[in-house]
Design an enzyme around this catalytic site. Sequence first.
Site, PDB file in Angstrom:
ATOM      1  N   ASN A  81       0.805  -1.231   0.000  1.00 20.81           N
ATOM      2  CA  ASN A  81       0.000   0.000   0.000  1.00 20.81           C
ATOM      3  C   ASN A  81       0.837   1.279   0.000  1.00 20.81           C
ATOM      4  OD1 ASN A  81      -1.512  -2.151   2.021  1.00 20.81           O
ATOM      5  ND2 ASN A  81      -2.824  -1.294   0.428  1.00 20.81           N
ATOM      6  N   ILE A  88       1.099   6.871   0.304  1.00 17.11           N
ATOM      7  CA  ILE A  88       0.424   5.853   1.100  1.00 17.11           C
ATOM      8  C   ILE A  88      -1.035   5.738   0.672  1.00 17.11           C
ATOM      9  CG2 ILE A  88      -0.245   5.176   3.438  1.00 17.11           C
ATOM     10  CD1 ILE A  88       2.061   7.233   4.317  1.00 17.11           C
ATOM     11  N   CYS A  89      -1.502   4.497   0.521  1.00 18.97           N
ATOM     12  CA  CYS A  89      -2.919   4.291   0.222  1.00 18.97           C
ATOM     13  C   CYS A  89      -3.614   3.856   1.506  1.00 18.97           C
ATOM     14  CB  CYS A  89      -3.082   3.224  -0.858  1.00 18.97           C
ATOM     15  SG  CYS A  89      -4.795   2.916  -1.262  1.00 18.97           S
ATOM     16  N   LEU A  90      -4.302   4.809   2.136  1.00 19.00           N
ATOM     17  CA  LEU A  90      -4.964   4.527   3.408  1.00 19.00           C
ATOM     18  C   LEU A  90      -6.252   5.346   3.428  1.00 19.00           C
ATOM     19  CD1 LEU A  90      -4.800   3.301   6.295  1.00 19.00           C
ATOM     20  CD2 LEU A  90      -3.501   5.309   6.990  1.00 19.00           C
TER      21      LEU A  90
END
Lengths: 163, 289
Positions: A81, A88-90
């Site tokens: 991620n 960041i993929c959040l």
Amino acid sequence: MSSSYFLPRMKRELEILEHDPPPGVVCYPVDSNLTRFCAQIKGPKDSPYEDGMFKVDVQIPARYPMEPPRMQFITPIYHPNVDDVGRICLDILKMPPNGSWKPSLNISTTLTSLIILMADPNPDDPLLVEIASEFKENRSLFLQKAKDATLKYAMEEKDSSAQ
Amino acid sequence: MSNIGEAEQHKKKGNSHFSNKDYHKAITEYTLSINKDPNNSVYYTNRALCYLKIKNYVNVIADCEMAIKQDPTSVKGYYMLGQALTEQIDFDTAIKNLQKAYDLTIADKGSFSAEIVQALLIARKKKWNLEEKKRIDKESELLRYVKGLINAERERQLQKVSSKSNMFSKIVNSHPPDVQEKMDIINQAHNDKLSQLEQVFGQSDENLKPRDLPDYFLDKISFNIMHDPVITPSGITYERAHLKEHFKKIGHFDPLSRRECRESDLYPNLAIKEAIEDFLSKNGWAADY
């Protein structure tokens, strides 16, 4: 110009980061108007990032807390991620309806979510598809590569302090 | 030129000095405006702001009182009066005037309610700090007094033992063997009393108590304790001033639930306001921290 609640809010956030930070995290402002922070995150135990120290750049937008903080890894990390420049993929780092940022969240709780993401990657919503499929199909290879990257990039500080 | 026209001319000059941060020259111009037209509250509040900048609080108070006399709805008058009184350590009057400014700006849909809330919280915190300091001073005075009593009693008992032993030694010409032992016991007993006393006083010290501020008293936007809590149709409570600013700058929706919400949809949350007042009366440090 930032809102009238920005400074009182950031004052509170500083207090939280100083007195009650998430475990394994040091986070401090790097400019005097509290729009940029540096976070150092200890790699979570029982993860391939264990013993590493990961630096994260935290930027506070002018519309904060109506918009989420922007976070980006400075230390390279091998993770489904996080892409190769540290993005960041959040979900909580994005605005609704795609994300789930809320103004009642804060820098401290966001960093806590980031640690959880490190310990428990989310391969179903990946940023790097190859790492995600490796994570799903060849876990031991993923763990080895992530460990190698931790050793290579995230151990510098420890080395220098040990000398 | 009419007096009013001349007064306006001086005010304009004053304003440009003010934006150049030349407060003394601005004061001179505003004074000329007041001389020409003594009935305009704006000239007084403008000059008061200059005095506030150069920390001449006595003159701030005088000008604000004049402004309020000319215009009893002058938000700026009450606001600066409150700030100056806070600096002059007259917290009760300061809080009264700031509350008046807040009420006026809310009724008038004025724009700087958030700043007034901040000034109010600061005044309340300072008031509490002062009262707390007085309480601690009083307590340490009492502590000193009681310690004095204990030490006097120790001296009295020691005296008694030594005078007895002196009489004894006059008769038999030697010291009684247990006099040192008796004195040790007396000293020990009184030292114990002193340390117990300090412990009791220490426990009563509010500063040693953990300072926990319940999250439900905090505005979800600023993370500060709420002064004028309002509830949205989603049931979420915010500080009115901050929510209004959110409506104005971002949009008409509840920041947490993201459901549509306008100023007219808000109700004051009186129950939480009472709970906060009660909490602050016991934990004044929380007003601004």
